[in-house]
Structure formats: structure tokens, C-alpha cells
Design a protein around this motif. Sequence first.
Motif, mmCIF file in Angstrom:
data_model
loop_
_atom_site.group_PDB
_atom_site.id
_atom_site.type_symbol
_atom_site.label_atom_id
_atom_site.label_comp_id
_atom_site.label_asym_id
_atom_site.label_seq_id
_atom_site.Cartn_x
_atom_site.Cartn_y
_atom_site.Cartn_z
ATOM 1 N N GLN A 124 0.921 -1.288 0.098
ATOM 2 C CA GLN A 124 -0.049 -0.146 -0.107
ATOM 3 C C GLN A 124 0.958 1.090 0.094
ATOM 4 O OE1 GLN A 124 -2.622 0.451 3.660
ATOM 5 N NE2 GLN A 124 -4.079 1.700 2.279
ATOM 6 N N MET A 125 0.453 2.374 -0.673
ATOM 7 C CA MET A 125 1.113 3.496 -0.774
ATOM 8 C C MET A 125 0.211 4.827 -0.908
ATOM 9 S SD MET A 125 4.126 4.695 -3.505
ATOM 10 C CE MET A 125 3.011 4.453 -4.981
ATOM 11 N N PHE A 126 0.257 5.966 -0.207
ATOM 12 C CA PHE A 126 -0.284 6.955 -0.286
ATOM 13 C C PHE A 126 0.546 7.954 -0.980
ATOM 14 C CE2 PHE A 126 -2.573 4.982 3.244
ATOM 15 C CZ PHE A 126 -3.909 5.029 3.059
ATOM 16 N N THR A 127 -0.016 8.320 -2.308
ATOM 17 C CA THR A 127 0.763 9.508 -2.678
ATOM 18 C C THR A 127 -0.221 10.760 -2.461
ATOM 19 O OG1 THR A 127 -0.622 9.362 -5.189
ATOM 20 C CG2 THR A 127 1.582 8.265 -4.631
ATOM 21 N N CYS A 128 0.313 11.736 -1.905
ATOM 22 C CA CYS A 128 -0.348 12.856 -1.314
ATOM 23 C C CYS A 128 0.040 14.226 -2.312
ATOM 24 C CB CYS A 128 0.060 13.138 -0.127
ATOM 25 S SG CYS A 128 -0.254 11.974 1.021
ATOM 26 N N HIS A 129 -0.903 14.965 -2.682
ATOM 27 C CA HIS A 129 -0.862 16.053 -3.722
ATOM 28 C C HIS A 129 -1.387 17.338 -2.996
ATOM 29 C CE1 HIS A 129 0.015 13.032 -6.928
ATOM 30 N NE2 HIS A 129 -0.789 12.225 -6.342
ATOM 31 N N MET A 130 -0.608 18.321 -2.786
ATOM 32 C CA MET A 130 -0.980 19.431 -2.242
ATOM 33 C C MET A 130 -0.882 20.812 -3.244
ATOM 34 S SD MET A 130 1.187 18.481 1.281
ATOM 35 C CE MET A 130 2.683 18.450 0.123
ATOM 36 N N LEU A 131 -2.015 21.224 -3.476
ATOM 37 C CA LEU A 131 -2.034 22.063 -4.904
ATOM 38 C C LEU A 131 -2.164 23.728 -4.338
ATOM 39 C CD1 LEU A 131 -4.655 20.566 -6.950
ATOM 40 C CD2 LEU A 131 -2.254 20.011 -6.583
ATOM 41 N N THR A 132 -1.105 24.236 -5.045
ATOM 42 C CA THR A 132 -1.216 25.844 -4.960
ATOM 43 C C THR A 132 -1.514 26.576 -6.320
ATOM 44 O OG1 THR A 132 0.835 25.804 -3.708
ATOM 45 C CG2 THR A 132 0.272 27.818 -4.216
ATOM 46 N N PRO A 133 -2.754 27.091 -6.014
ATOM 47 C CA PRO A 133 -3.221 27.900 -7.328
ATOM 48 C C PRO A 133 -2.576 29.174 -7.197
ATOM 49 C CG PRO A 133 -5.279 27.216 -5.707
ATOM 50 C CD PRO A 133 -3.858 27.056 -5.026
ATOM 51 N N VAL A 134 -1.858 29.365 -8.298
ATOM 52 C CA VAL A 134 -1.037 30.612 -8.508
ATOM 53 C C VAL A 134 -1.698 31.533 -9.181
ATOM 54 C CG1 VAL A 134 1.236 31.470 -9.695
ATOM 55 C CG2 VAL A 134 1.195 29.275 -8.454
ATOM 56 N N ASP A 135 -2.249 31.256 -10.251
ATOM 57 C CA ASP A 135 -3.351 32.170 -10.796
ATOM 58 C C ASP A 135 -4.347 31.549 -11.550
ATOM 59 O OD1 ASP A 135 -2.036 31.723 -13.310
ATOM 60 O OD2 ASP A 135 -0.622 33.211 -13.239
ATOM 61 N N GLU A 136 -4.863 32.357 -12.607
ATOM 62 C CA GLU A 136 -6.140 31.560 -13.381
ATOM 63 C C GLU A 136 -5.695 30.235 -14.343
ATOM 64 O OE1 GLU A 136 -9.915 32.711 -16.307
ATOM 65 O OE2 GLU A 136 -8.492 34.384 -15.285
ATOM 66 N N ARG A 137 -4.315 30.315 -14.569
ATOM 67 C CA ARG A 137 -3.830 29.317 -15.472
ATOM 68 C C ARG A 137 -2.547 28.632 -15.287
ATOM 69 N NH1 ARG A 137 -0.623 29.457 -19.373
ATOM 70 N NH2 ARG A 137 -2.142 28.589 -20.925
ATOM 71 N N THR A 138 -2.369 28.808 -13.750
ATOM 72 C CA THR A 138 -1.010 28.063 -13.357
ATOM 73 C C THR A 138 -1.497 27.538 -11.774
ATOM 74 O OG1 THR A 138 0.082 29.803 -14.406
ATOM 75 C CG2 THR A 138 1.241 28.401 -13.034
ATOM 76 N N VAL A 139 -1.004 26.378 -11.608
ATOM 77 C CA VAL A 139 -1.067 25.475 -10.326
ATOM 78 C C VAL A 139 0.422 25.091 -10.221
ATOM 79 C CG1 VAL A 139 -2.035 23.549 -11.628
ATOM 80 C CG2 VAL A 139 -2.252 23.980 -9.320
ATOM 81 N N LEU A 140 0.579 24.981 -8.885
ATOM 82 C CA LEU A 140 2.053 24.079 -8.506
ATOM 83 C C LEU A 140 1.217 22.877 -7.822
ATOM 84 C CD1 LEU A 140 3.978 26.964 -6.774
ATOM 85 C CD2 LEU A 140 4.053 25.936 -9.147
#
Length: 343
Positions: free
Chosen positions: A249-265
Motif C-alpha cells: 500500500q502507498m499513499f501519494t499526497c498532492h497539495m496544490l497551490t493555485p498561482v493564478d487563473e492558468r497556473t498551479v503548483l
Amino acid sequence: MTYITEAWYPVVWADRVGRELTRHTVLDEPIVIYRLENGDIAALRDVCPHRRAPLSLGKLKGDTIECGYHGMTFDCSGKCVLIPGQEIIPRTAMVRAFPLQVKYGMVWLYMGEPKNADPAKIFHIEQYGKEGWHAVQGDTLRIECNYLSLCDNLLDPAHVTFVHASTLGTPAGAAVPVNNDYGESTITVWRWIRNGPVIPLFEKFGKLQGLVDRWHYYTYSMPCNFSIDMGSCVAGAIPDMEKRSEGVQMFTCHMLTPVDERTVLQHWFHVRNFRTDEHDIDAALSAGLDMAYREDKVVLERIQIEEERDPHFKNITLGIDAAPMKMRRMVAATIESEAAGRP
């Protein structure tokens, strides 16, 4: 574009913050982040209140920032402590300071009212730091698309067969339907694929061969964080779906930073219950995951281009779209509620 503001957002890995001024953008808001002399981290709005010069273009002096335009100097709380050639400092000579926490090795900022900044509301994964589990810091991927498009993707197990054939998927999953569970601020999309081939990453790193039962549980937490529980076991070995930890078992965790309307980290890490003492495989496993996420990046950036080229195009809706559509309604309702509560 509007965003949920009463929430914690990830910004940068803490080990990448040093004694220099670095500029970041979160929810269209410019922010300067730096490390204090005692090792703590500070985050201020990256705008001098005089002529709006970015503070990140200035100089770090001790724990204060000297604006590079006229030398106004601000401490880590955002208070102006010096104006060259002027003894009186206006009370309005302030820069917004953001509540800050470090969790999972990531710097998190609260983008709403500071009084609401409860650290207990930061995205949580139970297995992190728990005995029998090994956590590995991943990386940050910049994707030129709207953050909700990436959220759609991370609530969509159906694309794995076709986009990630060399890493996370096999043809056996193509016809298996998904199940959706809805909470007040969470959504889980899940399915089991019984008696099928092992996915490439688990064959290589989980040392599984032959036919397996495998699962995906994609759990979304507002505003834009995900834990993806993926695993496999010898076919028929785990009849009780709640005992997944008995398998690989593995958990991959994704934490998103909305930068602007067309960019995300897309910041990510993984936590696994197999080969936990074999840290020499960490880099190779992370590279395999990074390859998969870059496969998504190619598709999502092309979708963004098409959406901008023809914003009036009407997408058709499939059964697999139920959870992403629910997610978007939850986000829209929360944004509307926040707007209604503002003076």
C-alpha cells in the motif's frame, strides 16, 4: 478568478527556504518568504505600501526587509520600523503578514482572516510519521492550467489506464466502474480491479508478480488537497476491503497551490508500507511517480490551450464526471458563502 480564501495553502518546501528573499504567488497574491535568524520562517505580502515595489527586490537585514526603492524597513510581523529621513512612521505603514505553519516539510500559509487560522485544519494524512510507514518528500511540478482542471484529474481513476500505461495503469482497469462517497468537505472516488495484472511501479518496487487485486481510493479535501491510496495484493488475499494495509500500500499526497487563473503548483510526497527500511529505492520510486505526473501535465496543458482557444465549447458529460462536478459545486458554494459573509 476567485478562490476559497479561508483555508491553508501549501507554498514551498521548507528545506528550500533560506536567508534570501524569495517571491511566490498564491491565489494571485504576491508573497515574499524568508528564513529568520532563529530558523523560523516568515511570509509577508510582497508589496511595499509606499509605491508598491516588491519587497523581494530589497535587502534582508537581520530579520527585517529593507525596501529596495526608498529604504522603508519592515519587521517579520509586517510593521514598518524605519523610514529613512522621517522620524514619524504612519500607522498605515504596514505589510500583511500571513499565518504560517510547517507540515510534511511544506510551508503552509493561511490566506484568510488570521483569527481563523486553525493549524488543525491543514490537510492531514494519518499514516505520515506512523510506525510501519515510510514517508518520502517528492517534488513540485508547475502546470500551466487552471487548478480545478488538475483537481478534476486527481478525482478521475478512469484516465489512469490510458495516460499512465507505463507507470500506474494496466488495460484491465478500463471497463471497471468507479464508486463515489461524498462528505461535507471531502470526496472519495474508489474502485477495486480484481484478478488482473500488477501495475508497472508495484511490479518493480513492490515485488509483486502474477495476478493481483488492486485498488485506488482518490480522496479530495477542500480546497485542493488529495491523498491517493493505491495498492495491490495477491488475488483473493484481502477479501475485506477495509484491510488494505495488509497488502502493498502507498499513499501519494498532492497539495496544490493555485498561482493564478492558468497556473498551479503540484507539490507531492508518498508514504508507503513496503520496503520501509530500503531508503535506496526512494529516489527511483519518486522518479517513477514524477514521470506519471508529467504525463498528466502534458494532457492538462493542452486542455488549457483548447479551453482558451474556444471558451464557448460545450463539453459532454460522462458518468465518470460525477465526482469532479460535485467538487466544483462544493468549491463554488464555499466561495459564494465566503463572499456573502464579507462586509
